[in-house]
Design an enzyme around this catalytic site. Structure first.
Site, short mmCIF file in Angstrom:
data_model
loop_
_atom_site.label_atom_id
_atom_site.label_comp_id
_atom_site.label_asym_id
_atom_site.label_seq_id
_atom_site.Cartn_x
_atom_site.Cartn_y
_atom_site.Cartn_z
N GLY A 14 46.88 34.82 38.72
CA GLY A 14 48.00 34.03 38.21
C GLY A 14 49.02 33.58 39.24
O GLY A 14 50.13 33.19 38.88
N SER A 15 48.64 33.59 40.53
CA SER A 15 49.65 33.17 41.52
C SER A 15 49.97 31.68 41.39
O SER A 15 51.11 31.27 41.59
CB SER A 15 49.20 33.52 42.93
OG SER A 15 48.15 32.68 43.35
N ASN A 16 48.97 30.87 41.03
CA ASN A 16 49.27 29.45 40.82
C ASN A 16 50.13 29.26 39.57
O ASN A 16 51.02 28.40 39.56
CB ASN A 16 47.99 28.63 40.73
CG ASN A 16 47.47 28.25 42.10
OD1 ASN A 16 48.05 27.39 42.77
ND2 ASN A 16 46.42 28.90 42.55
N ARG A 65 28.76 31.48 23.69
CA ARG A 65 29.52 30.52 24.48
C ARG A 65 30.05 29.40 23.59
O ARG A 65 31.20 28.96 23.70
CB ARG A 65 28.62 29.95 25.58
CG ARG A 65 29.17 28.74 26.30
CD ARG A 65 28.39 28.42 27.54
NE ARG A 65 28.65 29.38 28.59
CZ ARG A 65 29.71 29.33 29.39
NH1 ARG A 65 30.59 28.36 29.27
NH2 ARG A 65 29.90 30.22 30.33
N MET A 90 38.10 30.67 34.97
CA MET A 90 36.76 30.97 35.49
C MET A 90 35.63 30.63 34.54
O MET A 90 34.49 31.03 34.77
CB MET A 90 36.68 32.45 35.90
CG MET A 90 37.57 32.80 37.07
SD MET A 90 37.27 31.76 38.53
CE MET A 90 35.69 32.41 39.06
N ILE A 92 33.25 27.65 32.63
CA ILE A 92 32.88 26.24 32.69
C ILE A 92 33.17 25.62 31.33
O ILE A 92 32.75 26.15 30.30
CB ILE A 92 31.41 26.09 33.11
CG1 ILE A 92 31.27 26.61 34.54
CG2 ILE A 92 30.96 24.64 32.99
CD1 ILE A 92 29.88 26.55 35.09
N LEU A 93 33.89 24.52 31.34
CA LEU A 93 34.29 23.89 30.07
C LEU A 93 33.17 22.97 29.58
O LEU A 93 32.49 22.33 30.39
CB LEU A 93 35.56 23.07 30.29
CG LEU A 93 36.78 23.92 30.67
CD1 LEU A 93 37.91 23.01 31.15
CD2 LEU A 93 37.25 24.76 29.50
N ASN A 107 42.68 20.44 38.00
CA ASN A 107 42.22 21.73 38.54
C ASN A 107 42.66 21.83 39.99
O ASN A 107 42.82 20.82 40.67
CB ASN A 107 40.70 21.83 38.45
CG ASN A 107 40.18 23.18 38.93
OD1 ASN A 107 40.75 24.23 38.59
ND2 ASN A 107 39.12 23.17 39.71
N HIS A 109 41.46 23.63 43.57
CA HIS A 109 40.27 24.23 44.17
C HIS A 109 40.56 24.56 45.63
O HIS A 109 41.12 23.71 46.36
CB HIS A 109 39.09 23.26 44.07
CG HIS A 109 37.83 23.83 44.63
ND1 HIS A 109 37.07 24.77 43.95
CD2 HIS A 109 37.22 23.64 45.83
CE1 HIS A 109 36.03 25.11 44.71
NE2 HIS A 109 36.10 24.44 45.84
N SER A 136 42.59 21.41 47.26
CA SER A 136 42.56 20.09 46.60
C SER A 136 42.97 20.23 45.15
O SER A 136 42.56 21.18 44.47
CB SER A 136 41.13 19.51 46.61
OG SER A 136 40.58 19.45 47.90
N ASP A 145 34.10 20.79 39.98
CA ASP A 145 34.63 20.56 41.33
C ASP A 145 34.24 19.20 41.93
O ASP A 145 34.18 19.06 43.16
CB ASP A 145 34.19 21.68 42.31
CG ASP A 145 34.70 23.05 41.90
OD1 ASP A 145 35.72 23.12 41.19
OD2 ASP A 145 34.08 24.05 42.29
N GLU A 174 48.08 25.87 48.22
CA GLU A 174 47.83 25.58 46.79
C GLU A 174 49.14 25.57 46.02
O GLU A 174 49.39 24.70 45.18
CB GLU A 174 46.90 26.64 46.18
CG GLU A 174 45.49 26.62 46.69
CD GLU A 174 44.61 27.64 45.97
OE1 GLU A 174 44.84 27.89 44.78
OE2 GLU A 174 43.70 28.18 46.61
C1 GRF Z 1 42.86 29.86 43.40
O1 GRF Z 1 42.40 30.01 44.71
C2 GRF Z 1 42.41 28.54 42.83
O2 GRF Z 1 42.32 27.53 43.76
C3 GRF Z 1 41.04 28.88 42.30
O3 GRF Z 1 41.16 30.16 41.78
C4 GRF Z 1 42.21 30.86 42.45
C5 GRF Z 1 43.16 31.34 41.41
O4 GRF Z 1 44.17 32.14 41.95
N1 GRF Z 1 40.59 27.88 41.36
P1 GRF Z 1 45.43 32.52 41.06
O5 GRF Z 1 44.90 33.19 39.79
O6 GRF Z 1 46.17 31.27 40.75
O7 GRF Z 1 46.23 33.48 41.90
#
Ligand code: GRF
Length: 214
Positions: A14-16, A65, A90, A92-93, A107, A109, A136, A145, A174
């Site tokens: 969850g850092s993003n 699924r 994580m 796939i949609l 997204n 990446h 990206s 991706d 990111e």
């Molecule tokens: C990030 O590196 C993002 O680019 C990838 O998954 C990771 C998620 O990290 N898709 P976080 O959960 O946001 O810390």
């Protein structure tokens, strides 16, 4: 005008999500919902601490699924976000869901797409001898991706680079580009129409670069 409502889909750390929360006032969007595919994702706690609902659709709680896909599609219809950000999501949609939200689902990446789609991008960047690596933000398309890239940030890969150091540097990038890219889509400055990404009305010929001031 109220800020566009953003739903963030998570599965892990969850850092993003935290970065998106921290920047939302400045960047002109408002996170109203968090959806997690894992009940034990640390990202859920980040959402709760921010006073946000964390809707858990735990993969393990579904018999198939397809059942999970339907539940997610229905939840998104109910919540009616204006934009959706995948942030370490994580699963796939399904194609239909991606197409339903085309141009409104982003997204992040950890590579300079189209290089290094998929997992373990930092290890692969080092193993394959990439001199440059980065992150990206792209519109989501059915093929994972590969959607059109809106913004990137890059960093040099040192000769003796460790995976941990490179991963940390890219993650910090990111956290800078994701709020910025969402701001551009939320404001309408960046749009994806008829298979072309436009930036301020002009076709975007190559991704915007953080280093160029975006
Ligand atoms: C990030 O590196 C993002 O680019 C990838 O998954 C990771 C998620 O990290 N898709 P976080 O959960 O946001 O810390």
């Amino acid at each position: 005008m109220p800020s566009p409502r953003l739903a963030v889909l998570v599965s892990g750390r969850g850092s993003n999500l935290a970065a998106l929360l921290g920047a939302q006032g400045e960047r002109g969007y408002c996170i109203t919902e968090v959806i997690s595919s894992r009940a034990d994702a640390p990202a859920c706690e980040i959402a709760r601490q921010a006073g946000l609902p964390c809707h858990v659709l735990d993969s393990a709680a579904f018999t198939s699924r397809a059942a999970h896909d339907v539940a997610l599609a229905e939840l998104l219809e109910d919540l009616e976000p204006q934009l959706i950000a995948l942030a370490g999501y994580m699963r796939i949609l399904p194609d239909a869901l991606v197409e339903r939200w085309a141009g409104r689902m982003l997204n992040i990446h950890p590579s300079l797409l189209p290089a290094l789609p998929g997992l373990n991008t930092h290890q692969r960047a080092i193993a394959e001898g990439h001199r440059e690596h980065g992150a990206s933000v792209h519109f989501v398309t059915p093929k994972v991706d590969t959607g059109p890239v809106i913004m990137q940030a890059r960093t040099q890969v040192a000769a003796d680079e460790s995976v941990e150091d490179l991963a940390a540097r890219v993650l910090a990038l990111e956290h800078q580009i994701y709020p910025r890219a969402i701001e551009l889509v939320a404001s309408g400055s960046v749009q994806w129409r008829g298979g072309t990404v436009f930036h301020e009305g002009e076709p975007l010929r190559s991704p915007l670069q953080l280093e160029s001031g975006f």
